[in-house]
Every structure is written in C-alpha cells, then in structure tokens.
Scaffold this motif. Sequence first.
Motif, PDB file in Angstrom:
ATOM      1  N   UNK A  33      95.328 -65.675 -43.134  1.00  0.00           N
ATOM      2  CA  UNK A  33      96.622 -66.179 -42.692  1.00  0.00           C
ATOM      3  C   UNK A  33      96.573 -67.671 -42.424  1.00  0.00           C
ATOM      4  N   UNK A  34      95.480 -68.121 -41.830  1.00  0.00           N
ATOM      5  CA  UNK A  34      95.314 -69.545 -41.533  1.00  0.00           C
ATOM      6  C   UNK A  34      95.241 -70.357 -42.830  1.00  0.00           C
ATOM      7  N   UNK A  35      94.528 -69.854 -43.817  1.00  0.00           N
ATOM      8  CA  UNK A  35      94.420 -70.550 -45.107  1.00  0.00           C
ATOM      9  C   UNK A  35      95.792 -70.675 -45.762  1.00  0.00           C
ATOM     10  N   UNK A  47      95.276 -79.540 -37.476  1.00  0.00           N
ATOM     11  CA  UNK A  47      95.933 -78.567 -36.597  1.00  0.00           C
ATOM     12  C   UNK A  47      95.366 -77.159 -36.797  1.00  0.00           C
ATOM     13  N   UNK A  48      95.034 -76.835 -38.040  1.00  0.00           N
ATOM     14  CA  UNK A  48      94.606 -75.470 -38.357  1.00  0.00           C
ATOM     15  C   UNK A  48      93.335 -75.082 -37.624  1.00  0.00           C
ATOM     16  N   UNK A 641      95.438 -68.792 -32.966  1.00  0.00           N
ATOM     17  CA  UNK A 641      96.102 -69.764 -32.083  1.00  0.00           C
ATOM     18  C   UNK A 641      97.047 -70.725 -32.817  1.00  0.00           C
ATOM     19  N   UNK A 642      96.659 -71.295 -33.968  1.00  0.00           N
ATOM     20  CA  UNK A 642      97.574 -72.252 -34.631  1.00  0.00           C
ATOM     21  C   UNK A 642      98.859 -71.624 -35.150  1.00  0.00           C
ATOM     22  N   UNK A 643      98.947 -70.302 -35.203  1.00  0.00           N
ATOM     23  CA  UNK A 643     100.180 -69.653 -35.670  1.00  0.00           C
ATOM     24  C   UNK A 643     101.350 -70.059 -34.777  1.00  0.00           C
ATOM     25  N   UNK A 693      99.655 -64.779 -28.455  1.00  0.00           N
ATOM     26  CA  UNK A 693      99.857 -65.934 -29.331  1.00  0.00           C
ATOM     27  C   UNK A 693     101.196 -65.834 -30.053  1.00  0.00           C
ATOM     28  N   UNK A 694     101.547 -64.636 -30.528  1.00  0.00           N
ATOM     29  CA  UNK A 694     102.807 -64.454 -31.250  1.00  0.00           C
ATOM     30  C   UNK A 694     104.015 -64.542 -30.317  1.00  0.00           C
ATOM     31  N   UNK A 695     103.846 -64.103 -29.087  1.00  0.00           N
ATOM     32  CA  UNK A 695     104.964 -64.080 -28.146  1.00  0.00           C
ATOM     33  C   UNK A 695     105.176 -65.411 -27.434  1.00  0.00           C
ATOM     34  N   UNK A 696     104.116 -66.202 -27.264  1.00  0.00           N
ATOM     35  CA  UNK A 696     104.207 -67.418 -26.446  1.00  0.00           C
ATOM     36  C   UNK A 696     105.290 -68.385 -26.914  1.00  0.00           C
ATOM     37  N   UNK A 697     105.391 -68.709 -28.199  1.00  0.00           N
ATOM     38  CA  UNK A 697     106.462 -69.641 -28.611  1.00  0.00           C
ATOM     39  C   UNK A 697     107.852 -69.105 -28.284  1.00  0.00           C
TER      40      UNK A 697
END
Length: 775
Positions: A33-35, A47-48, A641-643, A693-697
């Motif tokens: 996913x990061x790639x 950032x990644x 985390x970078x998501x 991580x998904x919920x924080x933003x």
Amino acid sequence: MNLEIGFLFALLGAMVYLFLTEKLPVDLTAFLGLVILIFGGYLTPTEAFTGFSSPAVITMLAVFIVGAALLETGVADLIGGRIHRIVGSSETRLIVVLMVVAGVLSAFMNNIAATAVLMPAVASIAQRAGLAPGRLFMPLAFGAILGGTTTLVGTPPNILAGQILEQRGLESFSLFDFTPIGLALLALGIVFMLTLGRRLLPAREHHGPAAGDDLTQVYRLQERLFSIRIPEGSPLHDRSLAETRLGNTLGVKVVAILHAGHKQLAPEGSTLLRSGDVLFVDGESDSVEELLRLQGVEIQTVEAGELPVPRGSSGIRLRLVPGSSLVGRGLREMRFRDRFGVVVIAVLRGESLLREHLADVSLEEGDALLALGTGDQLDEIAKQPDFVVEDVGWSAVAELENELCWIRVPEGSPLAGSTIEESRLGDLVGLTVAGIVRDGETRLGVQADEIIQARDHLLVAADLKDLQSFLDLGEVEIGIEPPESALESEDVGMVEVAVAPRSAAAGRTLTDLRFREHYGLLALALWREGRPVRTDLAGAELQFGDALLLQGPREKIRLLAKEPDFVVLSDLGQAPRRTSRAPHALAGLVVMIGLVASGWQPIHVAAFTAASLVVLAGALTMKDAYRAIEWRAIFLVAAVLPVGVAMERTGAAQLLAGTVTTAAPLGPYAILAALVVLASALSQGLDGAPAVVLMAPVVLQTAEDLSISPYPLMMGVSLAASAAFMTPFSHKANLLVMGAGGYRSSDYLKVGTPLTLLLFVLLVLLVPVFFPFYP
C-alpha cells in the motif's frame, strides 16, 4: 468525491480486505500500500518513510525491550507464582486477581507477553484448584487487554493516538492520561467476568494444560496406547527405529521401548531394536491387527501388456468439467463405485499422479480420473455431464504403465474369505483394488462386496513402498493392554505448547516443519476447537489457537520455549531467569516513568533510555532484546502511519468527517458514540494500530468542523480500538489462550459481545468527564 479520493478509498478497501483475510501477510500488505501511494503521487518518498523514525515506533520498540527485561529477570514470574498461595482455590477470587495482575503487567509491557508469562501459572493454578482452565484463561486475556488501556505505553493504539496529536501540533497525551478511564474499563471488565461473564464461560471438562498423567487422560491417550513385541529371529533385530520405518508403516508413534527391563522414553530414530524388545506405541491397535493380516502376501510388478485382457473391459480417462458438482467431494463420500460402476485407480492432477487413499481425495476442477470397467459401465459414465471423455482403451491409463502390481493371496492368508471392503486395503495402506485375476481370468471393476479367495491376484495401481516396508517387518506380536507406567521420567517430559500469534508455523504441517528432526520432540496429539485430534497429525495444518501435546527430553522442551513460534504452557519449558538482575529491570521501568511524569523527556526518549539501561545493566542481552521485539508489528505500524497524511492531503478525511458530522444535531455524545463503534468494529478484524491510523484523520477533521476538542474523540477511538473481545482473532492475546483454554470461536462471541457493548456505554459516558468537548 473525485477520482483521486475514489482511488484512495479503493486502495484502503483492498488493504482492509487483505488485513482481514490475511491472503498476504499484513505487514506485506502495508508495504505494498505504501509503494502504491508513492508511485500514485499521494506521498513523497520522504513522507512515505517517516513512520520508521516516528516517536510511536520508537516507543513501541523500546517498550517491547523493557517488558522483556521484566520477564527475563523473573519479575513477572514472581508475581504470577504467588497468586494461588495468596488467593487459594476460589474461582471468583482467582478471576479478580488474575485480571488485576495481568492488567498491571500489561500497563507497561506488551499485552501478549503479559498473557504468555502468566499462562503456565494459570495452568498450574487451575489444576491445583480443580478448575477447568477455560474458567481462567479468558479472564486472563481480557485482563491483559484492558490493562493495556491504562497507560500511554500499554498498547500501540494509545501510543499512536498520542503521536498523531503531536504531529498535528497539538499536545500529546501524557503517560497517565489514560489511567482513570482505563482503570474504570478494567474494573467494569472484572465485574462483568464475575457476574454475567462467569455464567457464559464454558465449563467443559478440561481442556487445557495439565501435567504428566493428567495430560494422558485429557487427550485420552490411554485409549490408544498398546505394545508391540519383537519376537526372536525377527528381521527387525539390530536395525534402527528410523531404518525400519515402523512408525510410518504401522501408523503409530513409538513413545517408549522396553529392553532388558530398562525403559527408554521418547526413543530417537537412531535407537537400535533387539529381539525381545517391547515397543509402547500410540495408535489404533485394531488397524494394526488388521494390517497384520497382510503378512504373507506376495508382491509382483506387472506391465499393462502382460495383463490377461478381459473381454468387454477397458480403461477410460475422464476430465472434470468446470463447475462440476463433484468438485470438492471425495470418492467415498459420493459412493463413486456404487454410483457409476467403474473403479478409479488414479487421479491425474496437473503433473502429479495420485494413487494412494483415493477414497478420501477431494476432487478439484481440472482433475482427470483414470478408471477401469466394463464396456457398459464406460458407456454409462461417458454420458454423465460432469465429465469430458479424453480417451478410452488401455492408452487411457498409460501413465500407470509402470505402476501396476499384483498382490498374490497365498493359501491360509487371513485375507481369504473377506470382502474387498472388509480387507480395508484402501484405509490401511491406501490401495485401490482395480481387478482380480482368478483362474486365468481377469475381472475389472470388481465391487466392494467381492469375496477374496486364496490364490487370487489382486490388481492394484499404487506406490507399494509402505506395504513392502510392512512385509519387511516380519512377524510382530500385539499387546492390547496399555503400558501401566508413566510416559515421563527425570529426563523425559510431556508438555503442551500453543501456536503463538503471528507464528511462522501457522498454515504449515509438522511434516513441512520437520518438527521431530528440528526440535527433537514427538507430537502425540493436537487440541483444536475444544477436542483432541490424535490421527493424521503429520499432515494437519497448524492453526493459531492450536495446542500440541509433545513428548521428549526436558532439555529439548526448554530449547523449544525459546522459539518465538510456540508458547510452552508449563514451567517445565521455562528457561532460567536472571533473578539477580531483577532490580535493574525494575529500575529501568522507574526511570521511564520518572522521565515522563516529570516532563523532562517525551515518552519515546524515556522508553528508549530505559530500554538501553536494562540491556546495559545485564537484565537482557542484545540478542534477547532483538528477539523480544515484535518486528512484524513495528513494520506494520511504520508502513501504515503515512496513510493518514494521504487521507488529509486528498480531502478523504474531510469527506468522511462530513459524513460523521451529519449526526451533529444529536450532539457531541452521538459523534463520540459513532466514532467509538466504528473504531471497535475495525479493530475486531484489524489490529488496533491500523484502526487508529485510519480513524485519526477523520477524528481531527470532525473536531475541527464541529469546533469541539479533539481529545475526547481521539481518546474514545484509541480505547475502543483496544477493546477487541468478540473473536479469537480480534486480539492476539485472545488467540494465544484459545488452545490452552479449549475455547471455540463461539465462546468469544458469547462472552465478548456483551462486554464490548458495556464498554461502549462506559466510554461514551466517561471520556467527556475527563476530556470535555468544550474545554
């Protein structure tokens, strides 16, 4: 919604699906996913990879080391070992104390480690108190999970919540900000387990760790133990156990050998057998006795062209068509021979030719069946819609040109007079009788009720090495009385081990692992879903939550205890602790707490300092420190985390927050409740860390849109992400105790669901008391 956000949601959906199904390792899913986010332009390369240097990852890494120091120096063992002495055998008092102790330990060490270190003590306590282990192991796991909510370092979701706030320019949570609410959650959990939860806990007769003879009874081994005596003049004399292949040939496990009055437990493959030896074995005595009926038969290979060709009989090759109703079913299950008349003598799967135990082979799409039968039978089966006929005649079974064998039944053979079905040739040695040559006449497609006669030649297509090995054994004598003496000694022990969470052994068989050769221990049985499994162990794929019953040298058991893939459920496997270094481990913990509580250093610096000091003081070696770190969890968090950055930059977080704020007219409590439910739902299938991580933003954007404090929302989400009780897979501590407690998946749903609902209510009511919506 635009194309950029749509693609991001599709990517996140795919990642969540892979996290849930684990079709790929979860950390590899995060890496991929990061790639994609980098090449898609959602993140810059810098950032990644900021996650790998983030304070949250450093904190997690350091806490693993500090927790391991408390374990290796015996601090945790000391606490667990005194529970029964202080509390006694009362189930209610044991539940309270176990949950409190597990909660205290997991406040400053990894939840899984806190659970694992107490498991041997809980097993011993249950045995001495006369309680089924299932009454204690689930409270232990739940106590550890809830205890992790009491401090910032107790669980990765809490650590991440604090760091994400700090990254957004807000003040992070302090070490003990979680404590009042976490303690309330732990107290509620204890009260629940003492009342409704205790009634819902399974009360099956054991199903978890015991010791010695108790393990024999628990796994009902006594029903399967019998003896085999090697008579004088046996061809087995002066041959090694491995050389004879006796275990594989007879389908037994040799647990002891009695030679000249001396018993050798857990014999190695190099052990030499002698005439007069008595072998104590675990297996099915009835099957071995029936197998002995084959003694005296003669084997002769035969070319297909040498067969007396029967009039009107031939071979056929049938390919299963796509979508066939037979896919996934076995020949025995569908009574194939009775239904179609023909005899399947092999299954061609790709380039592999399957010939043994065909009755139990589940058919797959694309399989080709090689069969024999009469002309009428072949014409009938060719009309079936499930098959496509590829060839008819002897050329159809050309792959078996060098695989056909005769088994000649001599005069006086116990096989004579029995039917093919009664002979159990298929069950015992995996042979399929394709035909019989009697008085010069070949009969193909014989039915199961055909009576075998002396001087018959049975036509089979199989690899006969196992049968030949059996014939090479010569005469042996079966003793149906089980051995009276124990299967343990001063040097040899029996122990249960659980398959550890994230174990590399999961999904692999004992044969794949070369378990006996690698670990020097014999697997006697497997505990799965509340019942023992004692047959076909070598080919059973291990699963998370399984428990294995092992026998072998105590030194080998202690070595196994150091392996990260297994958790030994007994003090027998406990390595010597560095008890003299216990004060240093405690000092490291105090230093970490002091640095954070005083405000002198942030949590990641304090934890890293403490980790360095415990290694410097000798409480832990560097090798042990590296082993203590759950690298998979570290890499997962670092890659996920970078998501959050991508969600904020694209406006995805704002879009989701807009959906959440539609509940704004109902007030901030409704917003908090919605976020708590969503975070908990995600954590039941994902690790709590990715859920945060998904919920924080979404949390931060929602707080901004509604002009309320982000702290109660972030606190609620992080604690809800940690409260995962509804399935054994929702938290690795649940999975760890599954085999030891003899639990089924339904037990977690039954006990965990009402607890989760109560925790929801408490969170929504209590969080705003300590973290107001409008400060």
